[in-house]
Design a protein around this motif. Sequence first.
Motif, PDB file in Angstrom:
ATOM      1  N   LEU A  53      44.147  35.738  46.961  1.00  0.00           N
ATOM      2  CA  LEU A  53      43.546  37.075  46.980  1.00  0.00           C
ATOM      3  C   LEU A  53      44.517  38.154  46.523  1.00  0.00           C
ATOM      4  N   ILE A  54      45.820  37.888  46.627  1.00  0.00           N
ATOM      5  CA  ILE A  54      46.790  38.877  46.136  1.00  0.00           C
ATOM      6  C   ILE A  54      47.541  38.413  44.882  1.00  0.00           C
ATOM      7  N   GLU A  55      47.534  37.119  44.599  1.00  0.00           N
ATOM      8  CA  GLU A  55      48.242  36.615  43.413  1.00  0.00           C
ATOM      9  C   GLU A  55      47.442  36.799  42.130  1.00  0.00           C
ATOM     10  N   TRP A  56      46.128  36.596  42.191  1.00  0.00           N
ATOM     11  CA  TRP A  56      45.284  36.779  41.005  1.00  0.00           C
ATOM     12  C   TRP A  56      45.027  38.268  40.807  1.00  0.00           C
ATOM     13  N   LYS A  57      45.313  38.764  39.598  1.00  0.00           N
ATOM     14  CA  LYS A  57      45.177  40.189  39.299  1.00  0.00           C
ATOM     15  C   LYS A  57      44.441  40.398  37.980  1.00  0.00           C
ATOM     16  N   LEU A  58      43.700  41.507  37.929  1.00  0.00           N
ATOM     17  CA  LEU A  58      43.081  41.920  36.675  1.00  0.00           C
ATOM     18  C   LEU A  58      44.166  42.474  35.753  1.00  0.00           C
ATOM     19  N   ASN A  59      43.807  42.724  34.494  1.00  0.00           N
ATOM     20  CA  ASN A  59      44.766  43.288  33.532  1.00  0.00           C
ATOM     21  C   ASN A  59      45.406  44.578  34.024  1.00  0.00           C
TER      22      ASN A  59
END
Length: 140
Positions: free
Chosen positions: A122-128
């Motif tokens: 939930l905190i590692e995957w990020k949008l551009n």
Amino acid sequence: MEEFLENIKLLVNALGFKIFEELRKDQTIEEQIKSTFYINAARGANAKGQMTNEGFVVLRNSEIASSPTNSFPQNLINLRQSLIDDDIISLINDKLIFKEDHLFFSPSAAAAVVMGRSANGLIEWKLNDGTILKSVESDN
């Protein structure tokens, strides 16, 4: 025969097996950009993914960390190794790369396999733009 196949698809889907469905729905380029999350981390992790109704899909050509950390949990080591053994992840030009889109049941499992360490997806995957997955999920 086609009616028979449609009945099989309906029955299998009702049982919860999504084997006849695409992992991702068709999207325009703009929709893909807005819904694609990224991880760029140590040891070669450079991956893209998208949330779906069934879980988190790591996209084809995503690179994973070359090696797991010493503290990486055994169950995730086994998962990572099974993906390599099943040729879903392959060694190409000295990089471990997903050969096809792959569905994980949680963004954290996807992030952990990609990064080779325990991870909170939930905190590692990020949008551009740097927005984390948790923020996007809480907005919906």
